[in-house]
Scaffold this motif. Structure first.
Motif, PDB file in Angstrom:
ATOM      1  N   ALA A   1       0.815  -1.213   0.000  1.00  0.00           N
ATOM      2  CA  ALA A   1       0.000   0.000   0.000  1.00  0.00           C
ATOM      3  C   ALA A   1       0.852   1.268   0.000  1.00  0.00           C
ATOM      4  O   ALA A   1       0.370   2.327  -0.384  1.00  0.00           O
ATOM      5  CB  ALA A   1      -0.941  -0.003   1.209  1.00  0.00           C
ATOM      6  N   ALA A   2       2.107   1.168   0.406  1.00  0.00           N
ATOM      7  CA  ALA A   2       2.972   2.343   0.455  1.00  0.00           C
ATOM      8  C   ALA A   2       3.403   2.814  -0.930  1.00  0.00           C
ATOM      9  O   ALA A   2       3.787   3.975  -1.098  1.00  0.00           O
ATOM     10  CB  ALA A   2       4.212   2.048   1.298  1.00  0.00           C
ATOM     11  N   LEU A   3       3.329   1.962  -1.927  1.00  0.00           N
ATOM     12  CA  LEU A   3       3.816   2.349  -3.251  1.00  0.00           C
ATOM     13  C   LEU A   3       3.087   3.562  -3.829  1.00  0.00           C
ATOM     14  O   LEU A   3       3.751   4.481  -4.329  1.00  0.00           O
ATOM     15  CB  LEU A   3       3.750   1.165  -4.214  1.00  0.00           C
ATOM     16  N   PRO A   4       1.762   3.623  -3.773  1.00  0.00           N
ATOM     17  CA  PRO A   4       1.105   4.835  -4.273  1.00  0.00           C
ATOM     18  C   PRO A   4       1.541   6.092  -3.513  1.00  0.00           C
ATOM     19  O   PRO A   4       1.668   7.163  -4.109  1.00  0.00           O
ATOM     20  CB  PRO A   4      -0.385   4.556  -4.072  1.00  0.00           C
ATOM     21  N   SER A   5       1.807   5.958  -2.218  1.00  0.00           N
ATOM     22  CA  SER A   5       2.277   7.110  -1.438  1.00  0.00           C
ATOM     23  C   SER A   5       3.651   7.555  -1.899  1.00  0.00           C
ATOM     24  O   SER A   5       3.928   8.753  -1.983  1.00  0.00           O
ATOM     25  CB  SER A   5       2.315   6.758   0.051  1.00  0.00           C
ATOM     26  N   VAL A   6       4.514   6.591  -2.202  1.00  0.00           N
ATOM     27  CA  VAL A   6       5.858   6.927  -2.702  1.00  0.00           C
ATOM     28  C   VAL A   6       5.735   7.698  -4.013  1.00  0.00           C
ATOM     29  O   VAL A   6       6.403   8.720  -4.213  1.00  0.00           O
ATOM     30  CB  VAL A   6       6.704   5.648  -2.891  1.00  0.00           C
ATOM     31  N   LEU A   7       4.868   7.245  -4.885  1.00  0.00           N
ATOM     32  CA  LEU A   7       4.679   7.916  -6.179  1.00  0.00           C
ATOM     33  C   LEU A   7       4.082   9.312  -5.995  1.00  0.00           C
ATOM     34  O   LEU A   7       4.480  10.263  -6.669  1.00  0.00           O
ATOM     35  CB  LEU A   7       3.803   7.062  -7.088  1.00  0.00           C
ATOM     36  N   ARG A   8       3.148   9.433  -5.069  1.00  0.00           N
ATOM     37  CA  ARG A   8       2.532  10.739  -4.794  1.00  0.00           C
ATOM     38  C   ARG A   8       3.567  11.717  -4.257  1.00  0.00           C
ATOM     39  O   ARG A   8       3.643  12.867  -4.707  1.00  0.00           O
ATOM     40  CB  ARG A   8       1.379  10.589  -3.792  1.00  0.00           C
ATOM     41  N   VAL A   9       4.383  11.271  -3.307  1.00  0.00           N
ATOM     42  CA  VAL A   9       5.403  12.142  -2.723  1.00  0.00           C
ATOM     43  C   VAL A   9       6.411  12.559  -3.800  1.00  0.00           C
ATOM     44  O   VAL A   9       6.849  13.710  -3.841  1.00  0.00           O
ATOM     45  CB  VAL A   9       6.098  11.447  -1.536  1.00  0.00           C
TER      46      VAL A   9
ATOM     47  N   ARG B   1       5.801  12.886  -6.994  1.00  0.00           N
ATOM     48  CA  ARG B   1       5.109  13.874  -7.832  1.00  0.00           C
ATOM     49  C   ARG B   1       5.066  15.232  -7.139  1.00  0.00           C
ATOM     50  O   ARG B   1       5.331  16.267  -7.745  1.00  0.00           O
ATOM     51  CB  ARG B   1       3.698  13.363  -8.153  1.00  0.00           C
ATOM     52  N   GLU B   2       4.744  15.228  -5.839  1.00  0.00           N
ATOM     53  CA  GLU B   2       4.677  16.478  -5.083  1.00  0.00           C
ATOM     54  C   GLU B   2       6.042  17.159  -4.977  1.00  0.00           C
ATOM     55  O   GLU B   2       6.119  18.377  -4.860  1.00  0.00           O
ATOM     56  CB  GLU B   2       4.125  16.214  -3.682  1.00  0.00           C
ATOM     57  N   ALA B   3       7.113  16.367  -5.044  1.00  0.00           N
ATOM     58  CA  ALA B   3       8.469  16.919  -4.977  1.00  0.00           C
ATOM     59  C   ALA B   3       8.972  17.359  -6.349  1.00  0.00           C
ATOM     60  O   ALA B   3      10.123  17.773  -6.493  1.00  0.00           O
ATOM     61  CB  ALA B   3       9.421  15.890  -4.379  1.00  0.00           C
ATOM     62  N   GLY B   4       8.103  17.269  -7.362  1.00  0.00           N
ATOM     63  CA  GLY B   4       8.491  17.705  -8.697  1.00  0.00           C
ATOM     64  C   GLY B   4       9.220  16.652  -9.495  1.00  0.00           C
ATOM     65  O   GLY B   4       9.816  16.954 -10.523  1.00  0.00           O
TER      66      GLY B   4
END
Length: 103
Positions: free
Chosen positions: A14-22, A24-27
């Motif tokens: 479940a952490a993988l989508p969070s890693v991708l989101r972070v 993206r948020e970091a540019g």
């Protein structure tokens, strides 16, 4: 960019989508991330993946990892193998269960 993952229990991706989101948020481009999972299972007649289990259980765990977005698995079967040939046989069994797309 490679990202190593430590996933303690079966199905805990479940952490993988969070890693991708972070990312993206970091540019950063999430598609540029290469997710790598190291697995050191002990092949047994019964166990609890990812630490131990049958070839079928470990293969199912690795398939779940791929479906969740893991690009590469470093699979270390040396803790189980009793000989070079046994290591090759175990690796072949896992690969056969995962299908022809696994290299």
């Amino acid at each position: 960019m490679d990202i190593g993952l430590a996933v303690p229990q079966f199905g805990r991706f479940a952490a993988l989508p969070s890693v991708l989101r972070v990312a993206r948020e970091a540019g950063r481009d999430p598609a540029a991330l290469h997710m790598v999972l190291r697995a050191n299972p002990v092949i047994t007649d019964r166990g609890v993946p990812p630490l131990s289990g049958t070839v079928a259980q470990i293969s199912a765990y690795l398939a779940t990892a791929a479906e969740a977005g893991v690009h590469e698995v470093v699979l270390d079967l040396q803790h189980t193998a009793m000989s070079d040939q046994h290591l090759l046989d175990l690796a072949g069994d896992v690969r056969a269960r995962l299908g022809p797309d696994v290299t």
